[in-house]
Design a protein around this motif. Structure first.
Motif, PDB file in Angstrom:
ATOM      1  N   TRP A   1      -5.516   3.926   2.576  1.00  0.00           N
ATOM      2  CA  TRP A   1      -4.910   4.121   1.241  1.00  0.00           C
ATOM      3  C   TRP A   1      -5.991   4.316   0.173  1.00  0.00           C
ATOM      4  CZ3 TRP A   1      -3.217  -0.341  -2.300  1.00  0.00           C
ATOM      5  CH2 TRP A   1      -2.496   0.135  -3.398  1.00  0.00           C
TER       6      TRP A   1
ATOM      7  N   ASP B   1      -0.341  -6.079   3.328  1.00  0.00           N
ATOM      8  CA  ASP B   1      -0.685  -5.032   4.289  1.00  0.00           C
ATOM      9  C   ASP B   1      -1.978  -5.385   5.021  1.00  0.00           C
ATOM     10  OD1 ASP B   1       1.305  -2.762   3.855  1.00  0.00           O
ATOM     11  OD2 ASP B   1       0.654  -3.214   1.816  1.00  0.00           O
TER      12      ASP B   1
ATOM     13  N   ASN C   1      -4.517  -0.124   6.899  1.00  0.00           N
ATOM     14  CA  ASN C   1      -3.720   0.518   5.834  1.00  0.00           C
ATOM     15  C   ASN C   1      -4.493   0.545   4.522  1.00  0.00           C
ATOM     16  OD1 ASN C   1      -1.415   1.377   7.031  1.00  0.00           O
ATOM     17  ND2 ASN C   1      -0.134  -0.319   6.332  1.00  0.00           N
TER      18      ASN C   1
ATOM     19  N   ASP D   1       0.844  -1.196   0.000  1.00  0.00           N
ATOM     20  CA  ASP D   1       0.000   0.000   0.000  1.00  0.00           C
ATOM     21  C   ASP D   1       0.882   1.250   0.000  1.00  0.00           C
ATOM     22  OD1 ASP D   1      -1.955  -1.885   0.265  1.00  0.00           O
ATOM     23  OD2 ASP D   1      -2.579  -1.297   2.282  1.00  0.00           O
ATOM     24  N   TYR D   2       0.298   2.366  -0.377  1.00  0.00           N
ATOM     25  CA  TYR D   2       1.013   3.653  -0.392  1.00  0.00           C
ATOM     26  C   TYR D   2       2.260   3.617  -1.272  1.00  0.00           C
ATOM     27  CZ  TYR D   2      -2.007   4.730   3.569  1.00  0.00           C
ATOM     28  OH  TYR D   2      -3.100   4.935   4.380  1.00  0.00           O
TER      29      TYR D   2
END
Ligand code: BEZ
Length: 211
Positions: free
Chosen positions: A80, A72, A76, A40-41
């Protein structure tokens, strides 16, 4: 052991951004696309999940349910999704599986330790209504996938399943398709009223039958 085409896609129950899902039950009679992303991210993943959301109507038209997965956790994933929606101008409403214990990643061999010990690579599986694996593609973390190609393969698979035709090199929806070798030319002429063009006894074209 890694999965191969024709294998039954492993079933699992997982927490997702759309609630708990039992995979086979969730798919029901639909086709499925299950794809992993490294984390993620991350920028490439953000664009991929955005594109998947933007193609919602295309997947729905093909009776396909889409699920993403990474190692993840759910919190999260959920925060996200706000970023994806904001930056890609979409609404992500397909399930993103939280897989911190790597259950799904292990079942689908999505961690390739020589590429990364800790993260899933970009694996993508197309699964038929019979729950069998129809396509496996594996991309490196640094290369975003082409989801138009994913739709093209789904179109090809569905034409084969429904009409006994295959699709030639670089085929695009609307172009002529190939009569599969298992169908004789005599039967093909009956089966495909739009016509059969015989180039060689083994190379026979017909207009896309579902148009
Ligand atoms: C990305 O999703 O942006 C990414 C992830 C891992 C390596 C490189 C890029």
């Amino acid at each position: 052991m890694s999965l191969r085409l024709g294998d039954i896609a492993p079933d699992y129950t997982a927490q997702t951004t759309e609630g708990e899902i039992s995979f086979h039950k969730y798919l029901g009679d639909s086709w499925g696309v299950l794809f992993s992303h490294p984390a993620d991210y991350t920028p490439v993943c953000t664009t991929e999940l955005g594109r998947t959301a933007a193609l919602k109507a295309e997947f729905a038209a093909r009776n396909v349910k889409v699920l993403a997965v990474s190692v993840d956790g759910l919190d999260n994933h959920k925060s996200w999704v706000h970023d994806i929606n904001e930056t890609q101008k979409v609404t992500v409403d397909f399930p993103i599986i939280a897989d911190p214990d790597r259950n799904v990643a292990t079942l689908y061999d999505m961690i390739h330790p020589n590429a990364s010990e800790n993260f899933t690579i970009r694996s993508l599986f197309i699964i038929g209504p019979d729950k069998k694996v129809k396509l496996i593609i594996t991309y490196p973390a640094s290369t975003g996938r082409n989801f138009v190609e994913v739709l093209r393969v789904i179109d090809s698979l569905q034409l084969t399943a429904n009409y006994s035709v295959a699709t030639p090199v670089d085929w695009k929806a609307g172009e002529d398709v190939i009569v599969v070798p298992a169908v004789s030319t005599e039967d093909a002429i009956k089966k495909f009223p739009k016509g059969v063009k015989v180039i060689k006894p083994y190379l026979r074209y017909t207009p896309q039958p579902n148009l």
